[in-house]
Scaffold this active site. Structure first.
Site, mmCIF file in Angstrom:
data_model
loop_
_atom_site.group_PDB
_atom_site.id
_atom_site.type_symbol
_atom_site.label_atom_id
_atom_site.label_comp_id
_atom_site.label_asym_id
_atom_site.label_seq_id
_atom_site.Cartn_x
_atom_site.Cartn_y
_atom_site.Cartn_z
ATOM 1 C CD GLU A 18 19.411 -7.457 22.629
ATOM 2 O OE1 GLU A 18 19.717 -6.576 21.716
ATOM 3 O OE2 GLU A 18 19.988 -8.943 22.519
ATOM 4 C CE LYS B 102 26.161 -11.615 18.714
ATOM 5 N NZ LYS B 102 25.816 -10.276 18.268
ATOM 6 C CB VAL C 1 24.265 -7.217 25.748
ATOM 7 C CG1 VAL C 1 24.633 -7.963 26.823
ATOM 8 C CG2 VAL C 1 23.410 -8.360 24.748
HETATM 9 N N1 PSU Z 1 22.481 -11.590 19.278
HETATM 10 C C1 PSU Z 1 21.480 -11.613 18.493
HETATM 11 N N2 PSU Z 1 21.159 -10.638 17.742
HETATM 12 C C2 PSU Z 1 21.469 -9.369 17.921
HETATM 13 C C3 PSU Z 1 22.450 -9.247 18.911
HETATM 14 C C4 PSU Z 1 22.863 -10.221 19.613
HETATM 15 O O1 PSU Z 1 21.024 -12.612 18.104
HETATM 16 O O2 PSU Z 1 20.883 -8.297 17.363
HETATM 17 C C5 PSU Z 1 23.072 -7.791 19.122
HETATM 18 C C6 PSU Z 1 23.012 -7.935 20.827
HETATM 19 O O3 PSU Z 1 22.393 -6.386 21.018
HETATM 20 C C7 PSU Z 1 24.441 -7.327 21.056
HETATM 21 C C8 PSU Z 1 24.769 -6.946 19.629
HETATM 22 O O4 PSU Z 1 24.743 -6.688 22.310
HETATM 23 O O5 PSU Z 1 24.224 -7.499 18.999
HETATM 24 C C9 PSU Z 1 26.295 -6.937 19.693
HETATM 25 O O6 PSU Z 1 26.782 -5.882 18.625
HETATM 26 P P1 PSU Z 1 28.634 -5.574 18.616
HETATM 27 O O7 PSU Z 1 29.029 -6.921 18.250
HETATM 28 O O8 PSU Z 1 28.539 -4.574 17.342
HETATM 29 O O9 PSU Z 1 28.818 -5.255 20.152
#
Ligand code: PSU
Ligand code: MN
Length: 308
Positions: free
Chosen positions: A26, A158, A107
Site C-alpha cells: 500500500e 491499529k 488498505v
Molecule cells: N496503518 C499504519 N499506517 C497507516 C495506515 C494503517 O500503520 O498509514 C493507513 C492504511 O492505509 C489504512 C488506513 O488503510 O490508514 C485506514 O484509514 P481510515 O481509518 O481513515 O480508513
C-alpha cells in the site's frame, strides 16, 4: 488491462504472466502514515524485503491521476516527496483520476486495485477498523476485507481503534482472522490484546492451504493474516494504553475526524513515545512484507502442482 486509468509496470506484468509470486504494497503509509524521510526509506525497504523473500513487490499508488501497479524507484521518490496527495480509498479513486492527482492507496484502495490486476497477496502495517472517537467511523478497509478475496498480512488493527468492535465486524462479514504463530489478535504496537483470532496457523504453507480451502467453498471474503510485531520491537499494551488515550482525547478536543483521524493519531503517538512507536511501526511493516512474500511463494507452488 483494458481500463485506461490503470497500468502495470513491465516487471509486474511479466511476473503476473509467468504466475510468479507478487506482493502488493500500500502507499497511504508513504503519503500519510509516516514522516519524511522515513516514508521513502520504508517504501524502499519493504520492496527489498519482499524481493529477498522471493517475490516481486508491487507498490500501488496514483500518479497524475493514473492507478499504477508497480512503481520505479524514481516514482517512489516522487510520491514520497509529493506535497498534496490524496488518501485514496474506494470513494476517492474517481476524484484522483479527474483531478489528475497523486495519491496513496489505503488498505481498501490497494485491495481494490490488486484485484483488478490479479494480485492475491498484500502486505500492510495495520488495517483500519471501527474508531473509538466518533460514532460511525468505520474504515472502508473492513468492507474491502468482506468483499475482495485476497490474503492480507498485517500486525492486527491499529490499537487506536475499538478492537473488539473491529473483530465483531469482521466476524459478521465472514472474514477469517488468522493468528500467525499466535492465538491472540495482535494490537499493532503490542503483541497482546486479550482478544482471540478465529484460527491459528504456523507456516506460510498452512496459510496458503487455508486460503485455498476458504475460496474453494465459494467464499468471496479476504483472509486476514495477523502477524505480531517481533518481540524485540514490541511495546507492551500497558505502556501504549495511556498514550493512545491521551492522543484520542486530543483528537476529540481538536475536532479531528474522517480521513485525517488515523494520520493525526499515528503522528501524535510517535511524538508521545519519543519516536519509539515509529520504530515499532517500521519493524512490523518489514516483518509483514517478509511473511507475505513467503505466503505468495506457497500460493505459486500450489498453482504449479495444479497445472502439472
Ligand atoms: N496503518 C499504519 N499506517 C497507516 C495506515 C494503517 O500503520 O498509514 C493507513 C492504511 O492505509 C489504512 C488506513 O488503510 O490508514 C485506514 O484509514 P481510515 O481509518 O481513515 O480508513
Ligand atoms: Mn475512517
Amino acid at each position: 488491462m483494458k481500463n485506461p486509468n490503470i497500468s502495470l509496470s513491465p516487471e509486474i506484468s511479466r511476473a503476473l504472466d509467468l504466475g510468479a509470486p507478487v506482493v502488493a504494497l500500500e502507499s497511504t503509509v508513504i503519503t500519510h502514515g509516516l514522516p519524511r524521510p522515513q516514508n521513502l526509506e520504508l517504501a524502499r525497504d519493504m520492496e527489498k524485503h519482499v524481493r529477498d523473500s522471493g517475490a516481486t513487490p508491487a507498490t500501488i499508488a496514483l500518479l497524475d491521476g493514473k492507478i499504477r501497479i508497480g512503481l520505479s524507484d524514481l516514482e517512489l521518490v516522487r510520491l514520497s516527496e509529493s506535497e498534496s496527495t490524496l488518501k485514496v480509498s474506494h470513494r476517492d479513486f474517481a476524484t484522483a483520476i479527474v483531478k489528475r492527482m497523486n495519491g496513496g492507496t489505503t488498505v481498501a484502495g490497494t485491495m481494490f486495485a490488486s484485484q483488478m490486476a490479479g494480485i492475491k497477496v498484500f502486505a500492510t502495517g495495520g488495517i483500519g477498523g471501527v474508531h473509538k472517537e466518533s460514532s460511525f467511523d468505520i474504515s472502508t478497509d473492513l468492507r474491502a476485507l468482506a468483499e475482495i478475496p485476497m490474503i492480507v498480512v498485517c500486525a492486527g488493527a491499529k490499537a487506536i481503534l475499538d478492537l473488539p468492535a473491529t473483530l465483531e465486524y469482521l466476524e459478521t462479514m465472514g472474514v477469517p482472522v488468522v493468528g500467525y504463530q499466535t492465538d491472540e489478535f495482535p494490537a499493532f504496537y503490542s503483541r497482546e490484546s486479550g482478544l482471540d483470532v478465529s484460527v491459528r496457523l504456523d507456516s506460510p504453507k498452512d496459510v496458503a492451504d487455508f486460503a485455498q480451502a476458504h475460496w474453494k467453498l465459494g467464499m468471496r471474503s479476504a483472509v486476514l493474516v495477523t502477524n505480531p510485531v517481533p518481540e524485540t520491537e514490541s511495546i507492551p499494551k500497558s505502556e501504549m494504553e495511556p498514550i493512545i488515550s491521551k492522543a484520542s482525547a486530543e483528537a476529540i478536543e481538536k475536532g479531528i475526524h474522517g480521513q485525517a483521524l488515523t494520520p493525526f493519531l499515528l503522528s501524535r503517538i510517535s511524538e508521545l513515545t519519543d519516536g519509539k512507536s515509529l520504530r515499532t511501526n517500521l519493524a512490523l511493516l518489514l516483518n509483514n512484507a517478509r511473511l507475505a512474500a513467503r505466503i505468495a511463494g506457497e500460493m505459486r507452488e500450489k498453482k504449479k502442482i495444479r497445472s502439472a
